[in-house]
Design a protein around this motif. Structure first.
Motif, short mmCIF file in Angstrom:
data_model
loop_
_atom_site.label_atom_id
_atom_site.label_comp_id
_atom_site.label_asym_id
_atom_site.label_seq_id
_atom_site.Cartn_x
_atom_site.Cartn_y
_atom_site.Cartn_z
N ASN A 123 0.78 -1.24 0.00
CA ASN A 123 0.00 0.00 0.00
C ASN A 123 0.81 1.28 0.00
OD1 ASN A 123 -2.59 -1.28 0.36
ND2 ASN A 123 -1.92 -1.78 2.44
N VAL A 124 1.84 1.29 0.83
CA VAL A 124 2.41 2.57 1.24
C VAL A 124 3.38 3.19 0.24
CG1 VAL A 124 3.74 3.69 3.09
CG2 VAL A 124 2.05 1.96 3.66
N GLU A 125 4.10 2.34 -0.48
CA GLU A 125 5.19 2.84 -1.34
C GLU A 125 4.73 3.93 -2.30
OE1 GLU A 125 8.86 1.04 -4.01
OE2 GLU A 125 7.21 -0.27 -3.45
N LYS A 126 3.60 3.68 -2.99
CA LYS A 126 3.12 4.66 -3.99
C LYS A 126 2.62 5.94 -3.30
CE LYS A 126 1.78 1.40 -7.66
NZ LYS A 126 1.87 0.09 -6.96
N LEU A 127 2.04 5.75 -2.09
CA LEU A 127 1.53 6.92 -1.35
C LEU A 127 2.67 7.86 -0.94
CD1 LEU A 127 -1.01 5.49 1.26
CD2 LEU A 127 -1.45 7.37 -0.31
N CYS A 128 3.80 7.26 -0.56
CA CYS A 128 4.89 8.04 0.07
C CYS A 128 5.42 9.15 -0.82
CB CYS A 128 6.03 7.12 0.50
SG CYS A 128 5.64 6.23 2.00
N LYS A 129 5.55 8.89 -2.11
CA LYS A 129 6.10 9.94 -2.99
C LYS A 129 5.19 11.17 -2.99
CE LYS A 129 7.73 11.18 -7.56
NZ LYS A 129 7.22 12.54 -7.37
N ALA A 130 3.88 10.93 -3.16
CA ALA A 130 2.92 12.05 -3.17
C ALA A 130 2.96 12.77 -1.82
CB ALA A 130 1.52 11.53 -3.47
N GLU A 131 2.97 12.01 -0.72
CA GLU A 131 2.98 12.62 0.62
C GLU A 131 4.20 13.50 0.82
OE1 GLU A 131 0.57 9.28 3.32
OE2 GLU A 131 2.69 9.58 3.62
N GLN A 132 5.38 12.97 0.44
CA GLN A 132 6.62 13.73 0.64
C GLN A 132 6.64 14.99 -0.21
OE1 GLN A 132 9.39 13.13 2.75
NE2 GLN A 132 8.03 11.63 3.70
N ASP A 133 6.17 14.89 -1.46
CA ASP A 133 6.13 16.07 -2.34
C ASP A 133 5.22 17.15 -1.76
OD1 ASP A 133 7.79 14.64 -3.96
OD2 ASP A 133 6.42 14.45 -5.65
N LEU A 134 4.06 16.73 -1.22
CA LEU A 134 3.11 17.70 -0.63
C LEU A 134 3.69 18.30 0.65
CD1 LEU A 134 -0.25 15.73 -1.07
CD2 LEU A 134 0.36 17.89 -2.19
N ALA A 135 4.30 17.46 1.50
CA ALA A 135 4.81 17.93 2.79
C ALA A 135 6.00 18.86 2.61
CB ALA A 135 5.20 16.74 3.66
#
Length: 590
Positions: free
Chosen positions: A357-369
């Motif tokens: 689940n998490v791998e694909k989410l992490c890139k978007a999260e880091q870019d937003l944060a």
């Protein structure tokens, strides 16, 4: 009883228990019974083993609230919070027919006069000792403490709360007891916020209570400020850190795996249920907890191979079943191999969740944060970053986390846009997950006055692509140690000692050896208290700054430790009414 720790806050608490409770009981050779309530049971269990108590002539540990058989020939030690419920239970042990020969009573905090007078009235002739030992906080780790009160979040931030003032008073008492245990009289500063007053209120309370506590020391002299500083800040100061998916081992395990009360439950390869405590008795856990999961997954098999090579075991892929075979052949290495088997399994569980689940989410999260991508290019269209997450079949909680990061990155959004996002995530009936952040002073709807804190430049730091975010509190820790905190943003509630007042870093003023953790204890201390919960990444930051600065130990604490799911549920519950009052007394029964 849980086993104890050899360093840090737990060691200090055990030392204090030995110097007060144990020292008094040592004066007679008679074996004694130790009687605890749920809070003190947790406190004592966190810092010592049953064998430690046995060696101090304590033969048995009993629950204050349970029905106990009388042992009239033995003396009993009572260690409990000064609440009406505890005192009533104590009086019941002696009022009609005494259960014990005598009582040694120790309170975690100041005992109100009415409770003390009640005890004296009914049990006076049985009480040999009655002391307040000022120890009402919970040592979680070497540099982490809590007030063991998750309910404080609702009490402080719910608009329907009836006991906010009382909760802040209790937290202030617990902070004073921490300072007393550390033997520190710190200067106090708080983060100024035009929308929220809790940090200022708590700073004022702690300042006045500390002044009263240190009014006169044992020699009749007023205690002067020590080389310590206490910073108080609210949770809304950094809403990003508790929501992001963290990829360091401890934070990841508590977010993605069901770890309850620090206990990891798992099935071994033979199908049997097993459990392991994730605490500082497990030295492998201490060594790995702050490392990135990629390093953890590499290091555990290497460690196993080192042991197998030393015993000439055949090489091959390291699996849980291989480890079980090795344990049978090498009993002397059983403890190490057991720890490695637990962490091999836990790391495997984390990696499986990550891959699923998490791998694909992490890139978007880091870019937003962070506000920029891996190459350092600024993210100009945050919605474009968020959209793939919303279109993918992630769980509602995962999508809510991403939406919140989008809103935080914008410093709020428009009403129209917010409604579209809520419809997209299908949380029309659960919009409180997002709207209730306003109770923490976090802008959800765009405001002209909202502004983001300026951040330290970490573009040269070596980080993993999916772990580029640094908790805001780490900037604060480093700025505080270097005396760079702006007094307009961080007003002084009380004067700070000289080392924290001048220009230039504390480390330049302290001339201590840096070879061991214990030697650093003689340097300065920075104590951070976050109202509303701390995250595992913020806990990690305290250790990282202590390691890099050497001359200053950073200790961090809060009412409780947060996980992302737990925090979202707490945020959603803020608008429930009526809110049930959650006091210290009820905490004692929990």
């Amino acid at each position: 009883m849980a086993a104890g720790s050899d360093h840090g806050l737990k060691k200090l608490v055990w030392k204090r228990i030995k110097e007060t409770i144990i020292a008094d009981s040592r004066k007679s050779d008679i074996w004694k019974i130790l009687i605890l309530d749920p809070f003190t049971t947790k406190l004592v269990s966190s810092c010592c083993k049953m064998s430690d108590l046995m060696s101090e002539k304590i033969t048995i540990v009993e629950d204050l609230y349970r029905i106990r058989e009388p042992v009239p020939e033995m003396k009993a030690i009572y260690f409990m919070p000064p609440t009406a419920k505890c005192v009533d239970a104590f009086i019941a042990d002696f009022k009609t027919k005494p259960k014990y020969k005598a009582a040694y009573v120790y309170f975690t905090d100041y005992c109100p006069d009415d409770l003390f007078n009640n005890m004296k009235l009914y049990c006076g002739k049985y009480i040999r000792v009655c002391k307040e030992i000022n120890m009402s906080f919970m040592p979680q780790e070497a540099q982490v403490f809590t007030c063991d009160n998750p309910g404080a979040f609702q009490s402080i931030y719910s608009p329907n709360s009836q006991d906010k003032k009382k909760t802040l008073e209790t937290l202030a008492d617990q902070l004073v007891s921490l300072c007393a245990t550390l033997d520190e009289y710190p200067g106090i500063r708080y983060k100024k916020d035009s929308n929220m007053e809790n940090a200022k209120t708590l700073a004022e309370l702690v300042d006045s209570k500390l002044a009263r506590h240190y009014e006169l020391d044992d020699n009749g002299k007023k205690k002067v400020k020590t080389q310590a500083q206490l910073l108080i800040v609210e949770r809304g100061f950094d809403p990003v850190s508790p929501i992001l998916h963290e990829l360091t081992y401890q934070a990841m395990a508590y977010d993605l795996i069901n770890v309850t009360n620090d206990t990891y439950k798992f099935k071994s390869k033979d199908g049997s249920e097993k459990q392991a405590l994730l605490n500082e008795d497990d030295m492998l856990w201490v060594r790995l907890r702050h490392k990135h999961i990629a390093e953890v997954s590499e290091q555990i098999p290497k460690m196993v191979k080192e042991i197998s090579a030393s015993k000439k075991q055949p090489d091959g892929k390291i699996t849980i079943s291989n480890l079980a075979q090795m344990m049978k052949k090498m009993p002397s290495f059983r403890k190490q191999l057991t720890e490695q088997a637990v962490h091999l399994q836990l790391a495997e569980d984390c990696m499986q969740q990550y891959s699923n689940n998490v791998e694909k989410l992490c890139k978007a999260e880091q870019d937003l944060a962070v506000g920029s991508d891996v190459e350092g290019v600024k993210v100009k269209d945050q919605m474009r970053t968020l959209l793939p997450v919303l279109l993918h079949p992630y769980s509602t909680h995962e999508k809510v986390r991403a939406v919140l990061l989008y809103i935080f990155s914008q410093n709020g959004t428009t009403d129209e846009n917010l409604n579209k996002l809520i419809q997209h995530v299908k949380i029309e009936d659960e919009r409180e997950f997002i709207l209730n952040w306003k109770e923490l002073g976090v802008p959800i709807i765009t405001s002209l006055f909202a502004r983001k804190p300026s951040r330290r430049d970490r573009s040269q730091d070596q980080t993993y692509n999916l772990s580029r975010w640094t908790p805001v509190i780490k900037d604060v820790m480093e700025d505080a140690v270097e005396n760079k905190l702006d007094t307009r943003e961080w007003p002084h509630q009380s004067e700070s000692p000289a080392a924290w007042n001048g220009s230039g870093a504390v480390s330049a003023r302290q001339k201590h050896k840096t070879s061991s953790q214990d030697e650093r204890r003689t340097g300065s201390r920075l104590i951070i208290f976050i109202i509303g919960g701390i995250t595992f990444s913020e806990m990690r930051s305290a250790y990282e700054v202590t390691q890099s600065v050497k001359s200053c130990e950073v200790i961090i604490g809060s009412s409780h430790i947060l996980t992302p799911t737990g925090l979202l549920d707490d945020i959603k519950a803020l608008s429930k009414r009526p809110v049930e009052s959650f006091t210290v007394e009820e905490r004692s029964n929990a």
